[in-house]
Every structure is written in structure tokens, then in C-alpha cells.
Write a protein that holds these residues in place. Structure first.
Motif, PDB file in Angstrom:
ATOM      1  N   THR A   1       3.929  -2.851  54.218  1.00 14.79           N
ATOM      2  CA  THR A   1       5.121  -3.368  53.561  1.00 14.79           C
ATOM      3  C   THR A   1       5.818  -2.194  52.900  1.00 14.79           C
ATOM      4  OG1 THR A   1       4.011  -5.466  53.113  1.00 14.79           O
ATOM      5  CG2 THR A   1       5.974  -5.007  51.831  1.00 14.79           C
ATOM      6  N   ALA A   2       7.136  -2.140  53.037  1.00 14.01           N
ATOM      7  CA  ALA A   2       7.928  -1.101  52.371  1.00 14.01           C
ATOM      8  C   ALA A   2       8.573  -1.723  51.139  1.00 14.01           C
ATOM      9  CB  ALA A   2       8.992  -0.554  53.309  1.00 14.01           C
ATOM     10  N   LEU A   3       8.377  -1.090  49.999  1.00 16.00           N
ATOM     11  CA  LEU A   3       8.919  -1.579  48.733  1.00 16.00           C
ATOM     12  C   LEU A   3       9.857  -0.548  48.120  1.00 16.00           C
ATOM     13  CD1 LEU A   3       5.616  -2.836  47.021  1.00 16.00           C
ATOM     14  CD2 LEU A   3       7.269  -4.213  48.292  1.00 16.00           C
ATOM     15  N   LEU A   4      10.831  -1.043  47.374  1.00 18.41           N
ATOM     16  CA  LEU A   4      11.668  -0.193  46.538  1.00 18.41           C
ATOM     17  C   LEU A   4      11.386  -0.603  45.106  1.00 18.41           C
ATOM     18  CD1 LEU A   4      13.919   1.881  46.067  1.00 18.41           C
ATOM     19  CD2 LEU A   4      15.551  -0.006  46.230  1.00 18.41           C
ATOM     20  N   ILE A   5      10.985   0.346  44.285  1.00 12.18           N
ATOM     21  CA  ILE A   5      10.705   0.081  42.875  1.00 12.18           C
ATOM     22  C   ILE A   5      11.689   0.897  42.066  1.00 12.18           C
ATOM     23  CG2 ILE A   5       8.962   0.140  41.053  1.00 12.18           C
ATOM     24  CD1 ILE A   5       6.846   0.249  43.305  1.00 12.18           C
ATOM     25  N   LYS A   6      12.492   0.201  41.264  1.00  6.17           N
ATOM     26  CA  LYS A   6      13.492   0.926  40.477  1.00  6.17           C
ATOM     27  C   LYS A   6      13.550   0.377  39.065  1.00  6.17           C
ATOM     28  CE  LYS A   6      17.338  -1.760  42.299  1.00  6.17           C
ATOM     29  NZ  LYS A   6      18.647  -1.697  42.932  1.00  6.17           N
ATOM     30  N   GLN A   7      14.079   1.201  38.199  1.00  6.99           N
ATOM     31  CA  GLN A   7      14.171   0.875  36.778  1.00  6.99           C
ATOM     32  C   GLN A   7      15.601   1.096  36.316  1.00  6.99           C
ATOM     33  OE1 GLN A   7      11.023   2.397  34.222  1.00  6.99           O
ATOM     34  NE2 GLN A   7      12.574   3.164  32.845  1.00  6.99           N
ATOM     35  N   GLN A   8      16.067   0.192  35.444  1.00  5.51           N
ATOM     36  CA  GLN A   8      17.427   0.285  34.913  1.00  5.51           C
ATOM     37  C   GLN A   8      17.401  -0.062  33.430  1.00  5.51           C
ATOM     38  OE1 GLN A   8      20.230  -2.123  37.082  1.00  5.51           O
ATOM     39  NE2 GLN A   8      21.635  -2.174  35.383  1.00  5.51           N
ATOM     40  N   ASP A   9      18.090   0.719  32.631  1.00  2.00           N
ATOM     41  CA  ASP A   9      18.205   0.450  31.206  1.00  2.00           C
ATOM     42  C   ASP A   9      19.029  -0.813  31.011  1.00  2.00           C
ATOM     43  OD1 ASP A   9      19.338   0.612  28.426  1.00  2.00           O
ATOM     44  OD2 ASP A   9      18.119   2.426  28.406  1.00  2.00           O
ATOM     45  N   MET A  10      18.558  -1.748  30.181  1.00  2.34           N
ATOM     46  CA  MET A  10      19.264  -3.021  29.990  1.00  2.34           C
ATOM     47  C   MET A  10      20.499  -2.871  29.109  1.00  2.34           C
ATOM     48  SD  MET A  10      16.003  -5.548  29.697  1.00  2.34           S
ATOM     49  CE  MET A  10      16.474  -7.105  30.415  1.00  2.34           C
ATOM     50  N   LEU A  11      20.492  -1.932  28.172  1.00  2.00           N
ATOM     51  CA  LEU A  11      21.639  -1.742  27.294  1.00  2.00           C
ATOM     52  C   LEU A  11      22.651  -0.754  27.860  1.00  2.00           C
ATOM     53  CD1 LEU A  11      19.871  -1.673  23.823  1.00  2.00           C
ATOM     54  CD2 LEU A  11      21.100  -3.574  24.881  1.00  2.00           C
ATOM     55  N   LEU A  12      22.177   0.181  28.665  1.00  5.17           N
ATOM     56  CA  LEU A  12      23.048   1.205  29.259  1.00  5.17           C
ATOM     57  C   LEU A  12      22.874   1.177  30.780  1.00  5.17           C
ATOM     58  CD1 LEU A  12      22.040   4.051  26.778  1.00  5.17           C
ATOM     59  CD2 LEU A  12      24.053   2.569  26.610  1.00  5.17           C
TER      60      LEU A  12
END
Length: 147
Positions: free
Chosen positions: A63-74
Motif C-alpha cells: 500500500t502506498a500512503l501519503l502522510i502529511k502535517q499541516q498547522d491548524m492555525l497557520l
């Protein structure tokens, strides 16, 4: 004076990939039927951020996954994004790309054109492990659970 040749720690890298597989299965147990999952990562003294795991491709054994993170306020600040290949038969998960860096090799000569460290791939797999451990410890579900 000759530099000492860099040797890849294959058993250490395999152990990291094994552990990353277990962490991913705890964070995203419904990977077979759901296309994504997301949760908030809350650390004392830091803004909350959103972590999203998305299935990019499903095959019988991988399985190929993309894991990403994003700031909720910015939200305009770009967080890390890792493409991870999960090998279900071997129970391993390894980083195959980081942001725009693709086709990572297990070992690089140094210096090189892209200035990768000799153990760039091992460092990314270790980063993934630390990130997933942090998510397991401090992550929280965004949706309410109904019974």
C-alpha cells in the motif's frame, strides 16, 4: 588522508521499518476500507496541527500512503509530507519520498549534487518513526465517536 567508507546499517534500517509498520497499523487500522484518516497532534506549548494519512495506491501486498502535517492555525505553512510504501507480507513500512525528493537510495556518496547525507534514507525512516510515535502519544481523534 582517505575518508572512512559509509556502511549502511541494514539490520537497524529493517528494525526501524518493522516498528514503523506496527505504528502505522495502530494509527490507521482501517487502511483496507478507508481512504484516509486524520487526527490532531497537540503538544504543550505548540499550536495544534492536523496529521492526515491518505491511501494513494492499494496492491495485493503493498500500500502506498501519503502522510502529511499541516498547522491548524497557520494553514499556509507547509509541514512535512512523506510518501511511505507499506509491505504487508514483510510487515514493513519505508519512506520512498519526502516532499519533492523521490527515488531515495539507501546510501549516497558525499558530497553529491543534492547534498543528501550518506544515510539520508535511514534518517527519513527514523524521522517517520519518531513522528508516528509522537502521533500515537499525543494525537487525538477529531470526530466524535457514536455508539
Amino acid at each position: 588522508m582517505r575518508r572512512k567508507q559509509f556502511l549502511t546499517d541494514l539490520s537497524g534500517m529493517q528494525a526501524e521499518c518493522d516498528t514503523n509498520y506496527l505504528r502505522l497499523m495502530k494509527l490507521f487500522p482501517d487502511w483496507q476500507v478507508c481512504d484516509s484518516c486524520e487526527f490532531a497532534l497537540e503538544l504543550k506549548g505548540f499550536d495544534s496541527c492536523l496529521v492526515e494519512i491518505t491511501v494513494r495506491e492499494r496492491n495485493p501486498y503493498t500500500t502506498a500512503l501519503l502522510i502529511k502535517q499541516q498547522d491548524m492555525l497557520l494553514p499556509w505553512i507547509k509541514g512535512p509530507a512523506l510518501q511511505v510504501r507499506v509491505y504487508h507480507d514483510a510487515k514493513m513500512a519505508e519512506v520512498v519520498a519526502c516532499d519533492t525528493h523521490r527515488n531515495l537510495h539507501p546510501k549516497y556518496t558525499y558530497p553529491n549534487k543534492n547534498m543528501y547525507q550518506p544515510d539520508e534514507k535511514a534518517q527519513l525512516n527514523k524521522f517517520l518513526g519518531e513522528w508516528l510515535a509522537l502521533c500515537l502519544q499525543h494525537g487525538r481523534v477529531l470526530e466524535s465517536v457514536s455508539g
